[in-house]
Design an enzyme around this catalytic site. Structure first.
Site, PDB file in Angstrom:
ATOM      1  N   LYS A 248      80.705  22.069   4.406  1.00  0.00           N
ATOM      2  CA  LYS A 248      81.491  20.877   3.715  1.00  0.00           C
ATOM      3  C   LYS A 248      80.789  19.530   4.543  1.00  0.00           C
ATOM      4  O   LYS A 248      79.885  19.028   4.261  1.00  0.00           O
ATOM      5  CB  LYS A 248      82.831  21.111   4.263  1.00  0.00           C
ATOM      6  CG  LYS A 248      83.571  22.188   3.351  1.00  0.00           C
ATOM      7  CD  LYS A 248      85.060  22.076   3.384  1.00  0.00           C
ATOM      8  CE  LYS A 248      85.368  23.072   2.083  1.00  0.00           C
ATOM      9  NZ  LYS A 248      86.251  24.248   2.531  1.00  0.00           N
TER      10      LYS A 248
ATOM     11  N   PHE B 299      91.468  32.112   4.639  1.00  0.00           N
ATOM     12  CA  PHE B 299      90.452  31.740   3.396  1.00  0.00           C
ATOM     13  C   PHE B 299      89.100  31.490   3.703  1.00  0.00           C
ATOM     14  O   PHE B 299      88.701  30.621   4.698  1.00  0.00           O
ATOM     15  CB  PHE B 299      91.155  30.368   2.718  1.00  0.00           C
ATOM     16  CG  PHE B 299      90.165  29.956   1.416  1.00  0.00           C
ATOM     17  CD1 PHE B 299      90.362  30.331   0.325  1.00  0.00           C
ATOM     18  CD2 PHE B 299      89.206  29.130   1.698  1.00  0.00           C
ATOM     19  CE1 PHE B 299      89.702  29.809  -0.592  1.00  0.00           C
ATOM     20  CE2 PHE B 299      88.299  28.622   0.560  1.00  0.00           C
ATOM     21  CZ  PHE B 299      88.713  29.359  -0.582  1.00  0.00           C
TER      22      PHE B 299
ATOM     23  N   ASP C  54      84.899  30.290  11.291  1.00  0.00           N
ATOM     24  CA  ASP C  54      84.591  29.779  10.302  1.00  0.00           C
ATOM     25  C   ASP C  54      85.173  28.181  10.352  1.00  0.00           C
ATOM     26  O   ASP C  54      86.404  28.122  10.175  1.00  0.00           O
ATOM     27  CB  ASP C  54      85.188  30.570   9.031  1.00  0.00           C
ATOM     28  CG  ASP C  54      85.280  29.797   7.822  1.00  0.00           C
ATOM     29  OD1 ASP C  54      84.712  28.509   7.755  1.00  0.00           O
ATOM     30  OD2 ASP C  54      85.597  30.286   6.631  1.00  0.00           O
TER      31      ASP C  54
HETATM   32  C1  LIG Z   1      85.855  25.657   1.796  1.00  0.00           C
HETATM   33  C2  LIG Z   1      86.162  26.567   2.746  1.00  0.00           C
HETATM   34  C3  LIG Z   1      85.065  27.633   2.656  1.00  0.00           C
HETATM   35  C4  LIG Z   1      84.356  27.904   1.305  1.00  0.00           C
HETATM   36  O1  LIG Z   1      83.402  26.860   1.193  1.00  0.00           O
HETATM   37  P1  LIG Z   1      82.853  26.811  -0.448  1.00  0.00           P
HETATM   38  O2  LIG Z   1      81.764  25.804  -0.160  1.00  0.00           O
HETATM   39  O3  LIG Z   1      83.780  26.281  -1.117  1.00  0.00           O
HETATM   40  O4  LIG Z   1      82.048  27.878  -0.851  1.00  0.00           O
HETATM   41  C5  LIG Z   1      85.023  28.831   3.519  1.00  0.00           C
HETATM   42  N1  LIG Z   1      85.785  28.907   4.565  1.00  0.00           N
HETATM   43  C6  LIG Z   1      86.652  27.797   4.823  1.00  0.00           C
HETATM   44  C7  LIG Z   1      87.509  27.813   6.141  1.00  0.00           C
HETATM   45  C8  LIG Z   1      86.963  26.512   3.929  1.00  0.00           C
HETATM   46  O5  LIG Z   1      87.720  25.665   4.042  1.00  0.00           O
END
Ligand SMILES: *Cc1c(COP(=O)(O)O)cnc(C)c1O
Length: 426
Positions: free
Chosen positions: A274, A146, A233
């Site tokens: 985040k 994701f 990520d």
């Molecule tokens: C939440 C998340 C995203 C996307 O972030 P948004 O601010 O919702 O666009 C990408 N990668 C990971 C691992 C995430 O948990």
């Protein structure tokens, strides 16, 4: 709950239903206030937040230091665009690069934008530094990933819901199984023109899939060997969530803060979002060293809001809270306690089959099919008992409270969870 209050709650849910696109399926609770590890609904019922806005609110709700930084900056200067310099961005860029141990940062707003940015940097590096022929660059990703919701990112998702009828898809991605170092080696050996390997150190959305301890380190070694960028990520896993500064466990500041030195791996490209703002404001970032980041020249990438002074002020405050309140150490300590307590219960449970995770990013697996509504019903019962969590994939419930929780509160939460699970035992 009185009848009038119930109507108010329902009417607010109806407003979202009637006037908002139906792109989410929220748990029915309408929140209006938050402080630290707690949120309150519109009827003043108090809950432990066990999701932390998908790990954005690591520093706790409405942290005074973060809110003050935001309010002060909002009253001074909000946005200049990058057409001009502002007096906060450079200070933040020095702060964040030293904090994570990279030469440079590229500031963006949302997580998906930062992932897109990392992909663009990786491709450009591949053509201009590695020497891959134009339009041939491939990026390796993992099954179950994701990384956000943009057209390119969903092009390499396996989630049919996220993909279906959003094509045509972006080319240039190769999927391999997660936590499978041989699969990575096989593809690196057999395929030309690989630019990067994009990976989550723990797959959060997929259900907190936690790879073997040496997976990140071995993946990074392989990437080095094949001159491929290792792109982490850490939007959900980073910034203390898993009991280390980064879940890949690397980088200079982390060496001082983290005890898991044996699995050390420094990403070539680090993606954050985040908790970079403590949930107060959309702030994301891509970090890399000069040899990579310098491929981006004026006019080649940007964002009107990226690097705005509010974001800069908020992110510095949010990162300083991580140090001042020892959130890394707390997440590690409470995470161990949480899994110990739940493992003890699960050993005698028929409804919960396992708990997994690191630090305070954990999940339990419910003994039912992915299609069943058991996990949802458990979350509804948890809500009634004063704790908010949400299923990730059908039968998996993620547990990720703010990292400012104390031990007494955590034990209180464990007893709420166990008490609730007991009512579902067969
Ligand atoms: C939440 C998340 C995203 C996307 O972030 P948004 O601010 O919702 O666009 C990408 N990668 C990971 C691992 C995430 O948990």
């Amino acid at each position: 709950m009185s009848v009038i209050e119930k109507i108010t709650s329902e009417s607010l849910i109806n407003l979202e239903n009637n006037y908002g696109a139906h792109n989410y399926h929220p748990l029915p609770v309408v929140l209006k206030r938050g402080e630290g590890v707690f949120v309150w609904d519109i009827n003043e019922k108090k809950y432990y937040d066990f999701l932390s806005a998908y790990s954005a609110v690591n520093q706790g709700h409405c942290h005074p230091k973060i809110v003050n930084a935001m309010v002060e900056q909002a009253q001074t200067l909000t946005l200049t665009s990058r057409a001009f310099y502002n007096d906060k961005l450079g200070i933040y860029e020095e702060y964040v690069t030293k904090y994570f141990g990279f030469d440079k940062v590229l500031p963006m707003n949302t997580g998906a934008e930062a992932v897109e940015t990392a992909l663009k940097i990786t491709r450009k590096w591949a053509y201009e530094v590695k020497g891959i022929p134009e339009h041939q660059a491939q990026i390796i990703v993992c099954d179950g990933n994701f990384h956000g919701r943009t057209t390119t990112i969903i092009s390499f998702s396996n989630d049919e819901n996220a993909r279906k009828n959003f094509g045509p898809y972006t080319d240039g991605f190769i999927k391999i199984p997660y936590n499978d170092i041989e699969a990575l080696e096989t593809i690196l050996k057999s395929t030309q023109n690989i630019a990067g390997f994009l990976v989550e150190p723990i797959q959060g959305e997929a259900g907190v899939y936690t790879p073997s301890d040496d997976y990140m380190m071995r993946a990074k070694d392989l990437c080095n060997r094949y001159n491929v960028l290792f792109i982490a990520d850490e939007i959900q896993t980073g910034i203390a969530r898993t009991g280390s500064l980064l879940a890949v466990c690397g980088n200079c500041t982390c060496q001082n803060k983290c005890e898991r030195q044996e699995t050390y791996a420094t990403p070539d490209v680090l993606i954050l979002g985040k908790a970079l703002s403590g949930g107060a404001y959309p702030v994301s970032a891509v970090l890399a060293n000069d040899a990579i980041m310098n491929v981006i020249k004026p006019g080649q990438h940007g964002s009107t809001f990226g690097g705005n002074p509010i974001a800069a002020a908020v992110a510095m405050a949010a990162l300083s809270v991580v140090d001042e309140e020892h959130l890394i150490q707390n997440a590690r300590k409470l995470g161990n306690l949480f899994r110990d307590k739940l493992n003890e219960y699960i050993s005698t449970s028929s409804i919960a089959t396992l708990v997994r995770g690191r630090g305070l990013l954990n999940a339990i697996v419910i003994n039912d099919t992915e299609q069943s509504d058991t996990a949802w019903n458990i979350c509804m019962a948890l809500r009634d008992n004063g704790l908010l969590a949400k299923p990730t994939h059908g039968n998996i419930i993620r547990f990720a409270p703010p990292l400012v929780m104390n031990e007494e509160q955590l034990l209180d939460c464990v007893s709420i969870i166990i008490k609730t699970l007991k009512t579902f035992e067969k």
